[in-house]
Motif scaffolding. Structure first.
Motif, PDB file in Angstrom:
ATOM      1  N   ALA A 174      10.918  42.657   5.535  1.00 19.43           N
ATOM      2  CA  ALA A 174      12.375  42.770   5.746  1.00 19.43           C
ATOM      3  C   ALA A 174      13.092  43.067   4.430  1.00 19.43           C
ATOM      4  CB  ALA A 174      12.920  41.489   6.381  1.00 19.43           C
ATOM      5  N   VAL A 175      12.663  42.439   3.344  1.00 23.18           N
ATOM      6  CA  VAL A 175      13.316  42.673   2.044  1.00 23.18           C
ATOM      7  C   VAL A 175      13.022  44.105   1.574  1.00 23.18           C
ATOM      8  CG1 VAL A 175      13.416  41.961  -0.381  1.00 23.18           C
ATOM      9  CG2 VAL A 175      13.255  40.217   1.405  1.00 23.18           C
ATOM     10  N   ALA A 224       5.953  34.626   5.527  1.00 22.20           N
ATOM     11  CA  ALA A 224       6.073  35.375   4.265  1.00 22.20           C
ATOM     12  C   ALA A 224       5.989  36.870   4.541  1.00 22.20           C
ATOM     13  CB  ALA A 224       4.966  34.961   3.300  1.00 22.20           C
ATOM     14  N   HIS A 225       5.104  37.247   5.467  1.00 21.44           N
ATOM     15  CA  HIS A 225       4.950  38.669   5.794  1.00 21.44           C
ATOM     16  C   HIS A 225       6.267  39.231   6.340  1.00 21.44           C
ATOM     17  CE1 HIS A 225       2.192  41.919   7.777  1.00 21.44           C
ATOM     18  NE2 HIS A 225       2.805  42.357   6.699  1.00 21.44           N
ATOM     19  N   SER A 226       6.890  38.488   7.263  1.00 22.26           N
ATOM     20  CA  SER A 226       8.186  38.960   7.827  1.00 22.26           C
ATOM     21  C   SER A 226       9.207  39.109   6.713  1.00 22.26           C
ATOM     22  CB  SER A 226       8.779  37.973   8.831  1.00 22.26           C
ATOM     23  OG  SER A 226       7.841  37.598   9.741  1.00 22.26           O
ATOM     24  N   THR A 240      14.497  34.067   7.115  1.00 24.31           N
ATOM     25  CA  THR A 240      14.544  35.474   6.698  1.00 24.31           C
ATOM     26  C   THR A 240      15.886  36.161   7.021  1.00 24.31           C
ATOM     27  OG1 THR A 240      12.163  35.608   6.737  1.00 24.31           O
ATOM     28  CG2 THR A 240      13.329  37.700   6.888  1.00 24.31           C
ATOM     29  N   PRO A 241      16.469  35.989   8.216  1.00 22.66           N
ATOM     30  CA  PRO A 241      17.744  36.679   8.473  1.00 22.66           C
ATOM     31  C   PRO A 241      18.840  36.271   7.474  1.00 22.66           C
ATOM     32  CG  PRO A 241      16.838  35.795  10.507  1.00 22.66           C
ATOM     33  CD  PRO A 241      15.985  35.257   9.402  1.00 22.66           C
ATOM     34  N   VAL A 264      11.783  48.516   9.168  1.00 21.30           N
ATOM     35  CA  VAL A 264      10.920  47.362   8.842  1.00 21.30           C
ATOM     36  C   VAL A 264       9.493  47.679   9.326  1.00 21.30           C
ATOM     37  CG1 VAL A 264      10.496  44.901   9.222  1.00 21.30           C
ATOM     38  CG2 VAL A 264      12.843  45.746   9.105  1.00 21.30           C
ATOM     39  N   ARG A 265       8.508  47.513   8.411  1.00 23.76           N
ATOM     40  CA  ARG A 265       7.110  47.725   8.783  1.00 23.76           C
ATOM     41  C   ARG A 265       6.689  46.687   9.830  1.00 23.76           C
ATOM     42  NH1 ARG A 265       6.051  47.118   3.709  1.00 23.76           N
ATOM     43  NH2 ARG A 265       4.489  45.464   3.787  1.00 23.76           N
TER      44      ARG A 265
END
Ligand code: B12
Length: 368
Positions: free
Chosen positions: A176-177, A170-172, A142-143, A229-230
């Motif tokens: 993040a997106v 996938a949640h992260s 993700t980063p 970020v949520r």
């Protein structure tokens, strides 16, 4: 493309499917290319060739492996052939050149997800529909995805995952997106046949296949507001009980203890070969991973569905599904302070029991 009636096209695709299947069974890349290019030469729609011939055959490969008709090596060979044919097709069927693409879609697999072929098929369909595609392939951390999106600012991100185990990752990625104001369309088998996990994790959209994904992106997705970020608990309030975090943290120890417990309780295991031991360790690891994934989503069907799937795989290899029960019993003993986890393990044991009409599965503490 030449004009073709639907019946002619159906016949062409059917023939291509048969020939491609024979070719991958024989691990014959030349014959596979011939099957696909003959269909294109006959005027078949390239999108239909990708989805109704190649994707169809790839799913048949999965079925053949599950039913023990294909070895892992045969599955790898078929996948490698399909990847090469898709690449060759991309350089043979040009993207429509009439208009400058108005959208750029970044297609990426979730961190830890190796199933790049479904994402590749989606990328090729989007390219054929005139989108500019930035394909990042398998397991994108993700980063790195976020850094790339800052630099490229696409219209949307298409996030692919085939294994439900990747749902926490996938949640992260989704949150993040969205935090940088880019909409996420999620897809692939991991998100459920009805997209329930895409909704659960707050994706902006979900599509069951590449055709409908292309339709969605053509209609356009609203941009998320962006900002902070949520936190995962905002979408999944059940996570406050910490069971997911604590069980995930203990997973290596849980696998070790379960294997040691099995060895102690199942005398037959002491005679296992190295390969059998490795397979048992893999099974136990998967059980623990799917358990944590069910805790994350608070959805028991992920765990029971996985046990049913594993039972089918074992039974296709003449191993009775009830061999899984002692591992669940040991996990119940290890995890007695976690009520949600115990509930899942109970449901898992019920699933196995329902498959097995034979009596007496040992309960917790019962001699094996
Ligand atoms: C090839 C393959 C592999 C290859 C992948 C190579 C590659 N380059 O992709 C390798 C060998 C790496 C692999 C590994 C594993 N695999 Co595997 N694999 C498969 C197989 C046979 C085919 C996958 C595929 O290409 N499918 C074809 C496409 C067309 O699938 P599709 O989902 O229908 O794709 C469409 C839609 O989902 C959609 N879509 C896809 N992405 C996206 C994204 C967006 C945004 C949208 C909108 C739509 C969309 O569009 C596509 C086209 O229409 C499947 C079987 C199957 N039925 O899929 C198993 C399968 C997925 N694998 C499975 C397993 C278990 C594994 C392993 C855990 C095995 C192991 N013990 O190690 C590992 C896990 C690896 C990992 N960490 O990710 C299981 C999963 C079961 C489960 N309970 O979830 C399956 C189902 C096998 C089976 N028959 O049971 N695998």
């Amino acid at each position: 493309m030449t004009d073709m009636t639907t019946a002619q096209e159906d016949g062409t695709l059917e023939r291509a499917r048969e020939e491609l299947w024979q070719a991958v069974c024989a691990r014959d890349e030349d014959a596979a290319a011939k099957a696909v290019f003959a269909a294109l030469d006959d005027g078949a729609d390239p999108e239909a060739v990708l989805l109704d011939v190649i994707a169809h055959t790839q799913r048949e490969v999965g079925r053949a492996w599950a039913e023990n008709r294909f070895s892992v090596a045969q599955e790898h060979s078929a996948t490698a052939i399909h990847e090469r044919i898709i690449a060759a097709m991309a350089h043979r069927v040009p993207a429509p050149a009439t208009e400058t693409p108005t959208t750029t879609v970044t297609v990426a697999c979730v961190d830890g997800e190796w199933h790049a072929l479904p994402a590749r098929l989606l990328a090729e369909v989007l390219r054929l529909r005139g989108h500019r595609v930035d394909f990042l392939g398998a397991q994108v951390p993700t980063p790195h995805l976020i850094a790339h999106l800052h630099a490229t600012a696409p219209t949307a991100v298409a996030l692919s995952s085939s294994l439900p185990l990747r749902l926490p990752a996938a949640h992260s990625a989704i949150t993040a997106v969205q935090a940088i104001g880019i909409p996420v369309v999620a897809g692939g088998a991991a998100f459920g046949i009805d997209g329930r996990y895409a909704r659960l994790l707050g994706a902006d959209a979900w599509a069951p296949d590449a055709r409908s994904a292309a339709g969605l992106l053509e209609r356009g997705l609203p941009r998320p507001a962006g900002g902070a970020v949520r936190q995962s608990v905002e979408d999944l309030p059940h996570l406050v009980d910490q069971e997911y975090t604590l069980v995930t943290r203990a997973r290596r120890q849980l696998v070790r203890n379960t294997l040691a417990g099995l060895e102690e309780r199942l005398p037959a295991m002491r005679a296992y070969s190295e390969a059998q031991r490795e397979r048992t360790a893999e099974d136990v690891m998967h059980i623990v991973e799917f358990l944590t994934c069910s805790l994350y989503t608070d959805d028991s069907s992920l765990f029971t569905g996985f046990l049913d799937w594993t039972a089918d795989i074992l039974e296709a290899r003449q191993v009775p599904a009830r061999v899984l029960d002692p591992a669940l019993v040991l996990l119940q003993e290890e995890l007695k302070d976690f009520p949600r986890t115990l509930g899942l393990l109970d449901q898992g044991r019920d699933t196995l029991r329902r498959r097995d009409t034979r009596p007496s599965v040992p309960g917790p503490g019962a001699p094996a």
